[in-house]
Motif scaffolding. Structure first.
Motif, short mmCIF file in Angstrom:
data_model
loop_
_atom_site.label_atom_id
_atom_site.label_comp_id
_atom_site.label_asym_id
_atom_site.label_seq_id
_atom_site.Cartn_x
_atom_site.Cartn_y
_atom_site.Cartn_z
N ARG A 1 46.70 74.79 80.43
CA ARG A 1 47.80 73.86 80.70
C ARG A 1 48.36 74.04 82.12
O ARG A 1 48.64 73.07 82.82
CB ARG A 1 48.94 74.05 79.69
N GLY A 2 48.52 75.27 82.56
CA GLY A 2 49.01 75.53 83.92
C GLY A 2 48.08 74.98 84.98
O GLY A 2 48.53 74.42 85.99
N ALA A 3 46.76 75.12 84.75
CA ALA A 3 45.78 74.58 85.70
C ALA A 3 45.83 73.06 85.73
O ALA A 3 45.71 72.44 86.79
CB ALA A 3 44.38 75.06 85.32
N LEU A 4 46.01 72.44 84.55
CA LEU A 4 46.12 70.99 84.48
C LEU A 4 47.36 70.50 85.23
O LEU A 4 47.32 69.49 85.94
CB LEU A 4 46.18 70.53 83.03
N PHE A 5 48.45 71.22 85.06
CA PHE A 5 49.69 70.86 85.75
C PHE A 5 49.50 70.94 87.27
O PHE A 5 49.87 70.02 88.00
CB PHE A 5 50.82 71.78 85.30
N GLU A 6 48.91 72.02 87.74
CA GLU A 6 48.65 72.17 89.17
C GLU A 6 47.75 71.04 89.66
O GLU A 6 47.98 70.46 90.73
CB GLU A 6 48.00 73.53 89.45
N ASN A 7 46.71 70.72 88.88
CA ASN A 7 45.78 69.65 89.24
C ASN A 7 46.52 68.33 89.40
O ASN A 7 46.31 67.59 90.37
CB ASN A 7 44.70 69.53 88.16
N MET A 8 47.41 68.04 88.45
CA MET A 8 48.16 66.78 88.49
C MET A 8 49.04 66.69 89.74
O MET A 8 49.07 65.66 90.42
CB MET A 8 49.02 66.64 87.24
N VAL A 9 49.71 67.77 90.08
CA VAL A 9 50.61 67.76 91.24
C VAL A 9 49.82 67.63 92.54
O VAL A 9 50.18 66.85 93.43
CB VAL A 9 51.50 69.03 91.24
#
Length: 398
Positions: free
Chosen positions: A291-299
């Motif tokens: 989830r943290g990696a997905l969040f970083e990817n989105m930003v």
């Protein structure tokens, strides 16, 4: 568990790219618009240039006309046209060169395509200096916010992504993504390179999704996929030129430290990552280890869109040294460096500041940004400003 369903949008969502595209069409005789499939290229150019005939070269009859009689084809559209998926007829570019050289009219032809490799190869050979280029990516946070259709939670946003059909056609993401991936593999991948074992390529895609927001280690990927490193390099190139992934390069300044030189891999849209990883519900994403990696990817992808939509260079990097200190994002404005840390948590933790403090001591930079999911704004004595990531992105685009 049901996904958030968006109200059907019966009007065209205004694209931030509109002004830049119109400006380019007033300067160049032709304008190319590339970007991923289903990012809204056709809808946008048809709305901006309604007087021009629309010609899709996916149509077999029109494609055969262009292939067999390129001069006759262009004479039919001597007063200008929109040529969609023009990379399907690469020979047409040479004849376009002659047409553009004989004309003084600006914005005569608008060329669109979802395959940047074939487009740029043909443009560099035949139309260099005659054509303005633009990349249209999926909706940005700002575009969704302007229409008040932005998902409420970050988990909803990561899951549903930003592709237009999910919003303006109300197609459930669980239906749209698998079909998009299948279409992409069947059309674009085979058009660039005839990959015979699609199952191996699909496995490669899924493994790469599991590495989003991480350094790109091609040797490790080749071992897991079961192909050589050259093949992995080739496939990475295909994904880049088809606007599936974006490689964030490391910043070149090392501040007397040994720095990592491999790029980090991000997908242009997190919905594809979720689909490839089998994340289908909000429960899945809320408890998923990535989830943290997905969040970083989105930003990160929002920062890329922010620049792409106005035709600015992508002046974005990351920094990491061999001891593990890392800055998620560095914005390099002609040597003025702004470090940005990205955290998916909603509660500010002192550990969030360790890498920024370390980097600022090395670089002597006085300003830094920390983006997170919470709503509290802070200005720390060390010069770090803490923002909710959405508020920061939306404020930057005003």
């Amino acid at each position: 568990m049901q996904f958030h369903i968006f109200p059907y949008i019966c009007f065209m969502i205004k694209r931030a790219a509109k002004e830049k595209l119109l400006q380019l069409s007033g300067v160049f005789k032709a304008v190319s618009v590339t970007g991923p499939r289903q990012s809204g290229k056709t809808t946008l150019v048809k709305s901006l240039f309604p007087e021009k005939p629309y010609v899709s070269l996916e149509n077999p009859d029109l494609r055969n006309f262009a292939l067999n009689d390129p001069r006759g084809f262009l004479e039919t559209y001597a007063d200008g046209a929109i040529f969609d998926e023009i990379q399907r007829v690469p020979a047409l570019f040479s004849y376009l060169q002659e047409k553009l050289d004989d004309s003084k009219k600006k914005g005569l032809y608008i060329l669109t395509g979802s395959n940047n490799f074939l487009m740029q190869e043909s443009i560099s050979q035949s139309l260099s200096g005659r054509i303005g280029s633009f990349i249209l990516l999926p909706f940005s946070l700002q575009e969704l916010a302007n229409e008040k259709i932005i998902p409420v939670t970050d988990d909803d946003l990561m899951l549903n992504g930003f592709y237009p059909p999910v919003y303006d056609q109300n197609i459930p993401i669980t239906d749209w993504c698998p079909n998009y991936i299948r279409t992409y593999i069947e059309k674009d991948v085979r058009q660039i390179k005839n990959i015979t074992d699609l199952l191996v390529f699909e496995r490669f895609l899924s493994l790469l999704a599991g590495r989003c927001s991480q350094e790109l280690n091609m040797t490790s990927l080749s071992q897991e996929v079961g192909v050589d490193v050259k093949t992995i390099q080739s496939w990475i190139g295909i994904l880049e030129t088809s606007f599936i992934i974006y490689l964030l390069k490391p910043h070149y300044k090392n501040f007397n430290k040994t720095v990592v030189k491999r790029p980090k891999v991000y997908f242009y849209d997190t919905s594809l990552v979720c689909s490839l990883l089998g994340i289908r519900t909000l429960n899945h994403i809320q408890t998923h280890p990535l989830r943290g990696a997905l969040f970083e990817n989105m930003v990160i992808s929002e920062f890329v869109k922010q620049r792409s939509n106005v035709g600015e260079p992508i002046n974005l990097f990351y920094w990491r040294d061999k001891t593990g200190h890392e800055i998620d994002l560095i914005v390099d404005n002609a040597g003025n460096l702004l470090p940005i840390e990205i955290k998916s948590g909603k509660t500010i933790n002192n550990d969030f500041f360790k890498n920024i403090d370390y980097w600022c001591r090395l670089s002597n930079e006085k300003k830094s940004i920390l983006l997170y999911s919470g709503n509290e704004y802070q200005k720390r004595t060390n010069g770090t400003e803490v923002y909710n990531w959405r508020k920061y992105i939306l404020n930057e685009q005003k």
